[in-house]
Design a protein around this motif. Structure first.
Motif, mmCIF file in Angstrom:
data_model
loop_
_atom_site.group_PDB
_atom_site.id
_atom_site.type_symbol
_atom_site.label_atom_id
_atom_site.label_comp_id
_atom_site.label_asym_id
_atom_site.label_seq_id
_atom_site.Cartn_x
_atom_site.Cartn_y
_atom_site.Cartn_z
ATOM 1 N N CYS A 1 -8.744 0.083 -1.414
ATOM 2 C CA CYS A 1 -8.954 1.535 -1.576
ATOM 3 C C CYS A 1 -9.023 1.992 -2.919
ATOM 4 O O CYS A 1 -8.419 1.270 -3.664
ATOM 5 C CB CYS A 1 -8.329 2.378 -0.546
ATOM 6 S SG CYS A 1 -6.382 2.543 -1.127
ATOM 7 N N ILE A 2 -9.711 3.034 -3.372
ATOM 8 C CA ILE A 2 -9.790 3.395 -4.766
ATOM 9 C C ILE A 2 -8.298 3.884 -5.167
ATOM 10 O O ILE A 2 -8.007 3.794 -6.247
ATOM 11 C CB ILE A 2 -10.712 4.617 -4.956
ATOM 12 C CG1 ILE A 2 -12.137 4.109 -4.818
ATOM 13 C CG2 ILE A 2 -10.656 4.976 -6.269
ATOM 14 C CD1 ILE A 2 -13.278 5.060 -4.672
ATOM 15 N N SER A 3 -7.572 4.665 -4.229
ATOM 16 C CA SER A 3 -6.411 5.319 -4.364
ATOM 17 C C SER A 3 -5.320 4.387 -4.884
ATOM 18 O O SER A 3 -4.571 4.551 -5.798
ATOM 19 C CB SER A 3 -5.943 6.074 -3.364
ATOM 20 O OG SER A 3 -4.894 7.073 -3.909
ATOM 21 N N GLU A 4 -5.181 3.068 -4.470
ATOM 22 C CA GLU A 4 -4.499 1.967 -4.677
ATOM 23 C C GLU A 4 -4.767 1.614 -6.209
ATOM 24 O O GLU A 4 -3.824 1.436 -7.183
ATOM 25 C CB GLU A 4 -4.576 0.836 -3.958
ATOM 26 C CG GLU A 4 -3.761 0.595 -2.688
ATOM 27 C CD GLU A 4 -3.474 -0.787 -2.272
ATOM 28 O OE1 GLU A 4 -3.934 -1.696 -3.028
ATOM 29 O OE2 GLU A 4 -3.073 -0.877 -1.231
ATOM 30 N N ILE B 1 3.319 6.202 -5.589
ATOM 31 C CA ILE B 1 3.256 6.575 -6.820
ATOM 32 C C ILE B 1 1.905 7.434 -7.169
ATOM 33 O O ILE B 1 1.929 8.094 -7.968
ATOM 34 C CB ILE B 1 2.891 5.109 -7.640
ATOM 35 C CG1 ILE B 1 4.220 4.459 -7.582
ATOM 36 C CG2 ILE B 1 2.339 5.285 -9.142
ATOM 37 C CD1 ILE B 1 4.108 2.827 -7.973
ATOM 38 N N ALA B 2 1.051 7.184 -6.494
ATOM 39 C CA ALA B 2 -0.418 7.881 -6.582
ATOM 40 C C ALA B 2 -0.318 9.349 -6.353
ATOM 41 O O ALA B 2 -0.823 10.293 -6.979
ATOM 42 C CB ALA B 2 -1.746 6.929 -5.720
ATOM 43 N N PHE B 3 0.424 9.630 -5.531
ATOM 44 C CA PHE B 3 0.648 11.124 -4.912
ATOM 45 C C PHE B 3 1.783 11.498 -5.589
ATOM 46 O O PHE B 3 2.235 12.740 -5.123
ATOM 47 C CB PHE B 3 0.681 11.265 -3.180
ATOM 48 C CG PHE B 3 -0.722 10.955 -2.527
ATOM 49 C CD1 PHE B 3 -1.745 11.084 -3.281
ATOM 50 C CD2 PHE B 3 -0.651 9.853 -1.403
ATOM 51 C CE1 PHE B 3 -3.123 10.922 -2.805
ATOM 52 C CE2 PHE B 3 -2.000 9.635 -0.839
ATOM 53 C CZ PHE B 3 -3.053 10.211 -1.385
ATOM 54 N N GLY B 4 2.778 10.807 -6.173
ATOM 55 C CA GLY B 4 3.892 11.583 -6.762
ATOM 56 C C GLY B 4 4.903 11.675 -5.820
ATOM 57 O O GLY B 4 5.716 12.895 -5.955
ATOM 58 N N LEU B 5 5.141 10.974 -4.669
ATOM 59 C CA LEU B 5 5.853 11.263 -3.500
ATOM 60 C C LEU B 5 7.191 10.435 -3.495
ATOM 61 O O LEU B 5 7.319 9.393 -4.084
ATOM 62 C CB LEU B 5 5.292 11.168 -2.144
ATOM 63 C CG LEU B 5 4.027 12.069 -1.942
ATOM 64 C CD1 LEU B 5 3.130 11.464 -0.708
ATOM 65 C CD2 LEU B 5 4.426 13.661 -1.933
ATOM 66 N N PRO B 6 8.362 10.695 -2.933
ATOM 67 C CA PRO B 6 9.386 9.925 -2.916
ATOM 68 C C PRO B 6 9.153 9.002 -1.773
ATOM 69 O O PRO B 6 8.287 8.982 -0.802
ATOM 70 C CB PRO B 6 10.636 11.063 -2.509
ATOM 71 C CG PRO B 6 9.802 11.984 -1.764
ATOM 72 C CD PRO B 6 8.499 12.221 -2.565
ATOM 73 N N PRO B 7 10.053 7.809 -1.888
ATOM 74 C CA PRO B 7 9.896 6.758 -1.132
ATOM 75 C C PRO B 7 10.227 7.135 0.487
ATOM 76 O O PRO B 7 10.913 8.174 0.562
ATOM 77 C CB PRO B 7 10.845 5.729 -1.419
ATOM 78 C CG PRO B 7 11.145 6.029 -2.702
ATOM 79 C CD PRO B 7 10.838 7.404 -2.946
ATOM 80 N N VAL B 8 9.567 6.674 1.564
ATOM 81 C CA VAL B 8 9.654 7.076 2.841
ATOM 82 C C VAL B 8 11.272 6.029 3.233
ATOM 83 O O VAL B 8 10.825 4.945 3.465
ATOM 84 C CB VAL B 8 8.558 6.687 3.798
ATOM 85 C CG1 VAL B 8 8.869 6.999 5.238
ATOM 86 C CG2 VAL B 8 7.506 7.626 3.233
ATOM 87 N N HIS C 1 0.831 -1.279 0.097
ATOM 88 C CA HIS C 1 -0.086 -0.040 -0.034
ATOM 89 C C HIS C 1 0.809 1.292 0.132
ATOM 90 O O HIS C 1 0.573 2.382 -0.725
ATOM 91 C CB HIS C 1 -1.051 0.011 1.053
ATOM 92 C CG HIS C 1 -1.763 1.404 1.373
ATOM 93 N ND1 HIS C 1 -2.724 1.312 0.367
ATOM 94 C CD2 HIS C 1 -1.680 2.230 2.214
ATOM 95 C CE1 HIS C 1 -3.390 2.651 0.781
ATOM 96 N NE2 HIS C 1 -2.638 3.184 1.901
ATOM 97 N N GLY C 2 1.907 1.277 0.792
ATOM 98 C CA GLY C 2 2.805 2.389 0.950
ATOM 99 C C GLY C 2 3.298 2.694 -0.493
ATOM 100 O O GLY C 2 3.635 3.852 -0.973
ATOM 101 N N GLN C 3 3.878 1.717 -0.981
ATOM 102 C CA GLN C 3 4.584 1.866 -2.212
ATOM 103 C C GLN C 3 3.640 2.440 -3.264
ATOM 104 O O GLN C 3 4.044 3.261 -4.286
ATOM 105 C CB GLN C 3 5.413 0.741 -2.894
ATOM 106 C CG GLN C 3 6.378 0.004 -2.044
ATOM 107 C CD GLN C 3 6.409 -1.517 -1.950
ATOM 108 O OE1 GLN C 3 6.019 -2.180 -2.977
ATOM 109 N NE2 GLN C 3 7.049 -2.035 -1.140
ATOM 110 N N LEU C 4 2.477 1.900 -3.429
ATOM 111 C CA LEU C 4 1.363 2.253 -4.492
ATOM 112 C C LEU C 4 0.892 3.714 -4.053
ATOM 113 O O LEU C 4 0.746 4.329 -5.027
ATOM 114 C CB LEU C 4 0.226 1.393 -4.434
ATOM 115 C CG LEU C 4 0.654 -0.035 -5.113
ATOM 116 C CD1 LEU C 4 -0.585 -0.896 -4.748
ATOM 117 C CD2 LEU C 4 1.068 0.119 -6.686
ATOM 118 N N MET C 5 0.796 4.094 -2.974
ATOM 119 C CA MET C 5 0.494 5.475 -2.525
ATOM 120 C C MET C 5 1.425 6.555 -2.919
ATOM 121 O O MET C 5 1.173 7.678 -3.387
ATOM 122 C CB MET C 5 0.216 5.641 -1.143
ATOM 123 C CG MET C 5 -1.058 5.051 -0.505
ATOM 124 S SD MET C 5 -2.651 5.385 -1.368
ATOM 125 C CE MET C 5 -2.607 4.535 -2.735
#
Length: 256
Positions: free
Chosen positions: A207-210, A29-36, A23-27
């Motif tokens: 969730c839809i965002s995934e 991508i969805a939000f255009g954020l760098p890895p945590v 989920h974290g990895q896909l989020m």
């Protein structure tokens, strides 16, 4: 179902983790954020003064905010002393619950970039009607994880059936993380974060965002819309025989 309420209509504290790595990895991508870059569990403190019941209509101010559901499991603990270790944490789990963590996805990236956490993007969550002891779950409770498929339908069509067993961090890890520098008061609710599996092509999403992130990877852009007024979501944690110990969340989205 319409007459049932959340097992805890309100709580002293609601802490939500993000314990499923997929989920974290896909989020990201969805939000255009760098890895945590961390080896610690991710967790935020959310709104705890209200949990919607399993059949309550859920009001939202504007569908343009990106209305999304997030299916997950959670635990309710007794008093957890500060510094409790992961090895000792599971004895503090008194009840296990099923949660829909409502989210507003177009607001979320704005708040994430401030570094302060969620206010507008995280309205009240919903709970399935029955809280269950770990003992009553039997084989469905293993290594601090709920080993059930979270079966989700949106508008009457199957959306996902990801397994809760795939947590990268078990609930014992989440409890120990939350209690590192403070006591946890009895009645604290701790969530697993959105149930997500690496084989999402087979089991779907929670969730839809995934799904939108998967579409970005596959198609170059998202095509699945977020929820609109009148849309419904149904969630039920089940074993292969169809046993659903938490009961059902079945809710519709309505104007505020």
């Amino acid at each position: 179902l319409a007459r049932l309420r959340a097992p805890l209509p309100r709580s002293w504290q609601w802490l939500d983790g993000s314990a499923f790595g997929t989920h974290g990895q896909l989020m990201q991508i969805a939000f255009g954020l760098p890895p945590v870059e961390t080896d610690r569990p991710l967790m935020y403190q959310g709104l705890s003064d209200r949990f919607f019941g399993p059949a309550d209509p859920v009001p939202f101010a504007d569908p343009a905010h990106g209305i999304d559901f997030e299916g997950e499991f959670g635990v309710i603990v007794d008093h957890v002393p500060m510094g409790t270790s992961a090895a000792e944490a599971l004895k503090h789990v008194k009840l296990v619950v099923q949660i829909n963590d409502w989210s507003l996805r177009t607001i979320a990236p704005i708040e994430m970039k401030t570094g302060f956490g969620w206010i507008q993007a995280k309205p009240p969550c919903s709970m399935a009607p029955f809280a269950v002891t770990p003992k009553a779950l039997g084989e469905a409770w293993q290594d601090g994880r709920v080993c059930l498929d979270l079966v989700i339908d949106m508008n009457g069509r199957r959306f996902g059936k990801a397994s809760g067993a795939a947590m990268d961090f078990g609930f014992h890890d989440l409890i120990a993380h939350a209690a590192l520098t403070r006591d946890l008061v009895a009645g604290t609710v701790i969530g697993s974060g959105t149930v997500s599996n690496a084989n999402y092509a087979e089991v779907g999403s929670s969730c839809i965002s995934e799904v939108r992130a998967i579409e970005i990877i596959r198609d170059g852009g998202p095509s699945t819309p977020f929820m609109a007024y009148g849309d419904t979501v149904r969630m039920e944690g089940r074993n292969p025989a169809g046993w659903a110990p938490f009961g059902t969340i079945h809710q519709g989205v309505v104007p505020a």
